[in-house]
Design a protein around this motif. Structure first.
Motif: not given
Length: 163
Positions: A40-41, A45-48, A64-65, A156-158
């Motif tokens: 994303s902007d 992104l990582e989500e557990f 993380v960017k 957000f589209s995970f």
């Protein structure tokens, strides 16, 4: 008379929602479980989300960017007074907490309809919605009021991370 109508309207619309929440358990949120990723902007992104266990779920998140972690979140959902409550903390690099150690951000579950769960702070300044729209697609909507009280939405589209 007008006050009686307002009280009746309030009861008609709030009691069913409250009754629905009394029946909600952490297990009802199992659809959120998995490792979810998105570019994303904001960055990568990582989500557990863990499976429900012991009337709780837990989550870790990182953004993380340009190859550097910008911030993290640690979240638990616990059953509290008969319904799930999300408890969130943010951290900068170096594990430096944003919130006071005794005061995580609290988001009680306000809506649960199938594979849609909505959590909202009691002051209604922030709302988080999680919806499983396909087996490997989770949408998250962050709604936040800015300093002027204007509502801002981030979508957000995970995708489920498949190993």
């Amino acid at each position: 008379m007008k006050n009686n109508f307002l009280i009746l309207a309030f009861l008609c619309f709030s009691v069913p929602a409250f009754a629905q929440l009394k029946k909600a358990t952490v297990k009802d949120l199992a659809f959120m479980s998995g490792t979810w990723v998105q570019k994303s902007d904001w960055g990568d992104l990582e989500e557990f989300w863990s499976e429900p266990n012991g009337e709780s779920m837990m989550s870790s998140f990182r953004c993380v960017k340009n190859g550097k972690a910008l911030f993290y979140e640690f979240v638990v959902i616990e059953l509290e007074e008969g319904f799930p409550v999300m408890k969130m903390r943010h951290f900068n690099r170096g594990n430096v907490a944003w919130e006071d150690k005794e005061k995580p951000l609290l988001f009680p579950l306000v809506t649960l309809k199938g594979k849609l769960a909505v959590f909202e702070m009691k002051d209604k300044s922030v709302r988080l919605s999680y919806q499983l729209i396909a087996k490997n697609k989770l949408t998250v909507v962050l709604e936040e009021k800015d300093k002027n009280g204007q509502l801002k939405k981030d979508f957000f589209s995970f995708n489920r991370k498949l190993y």
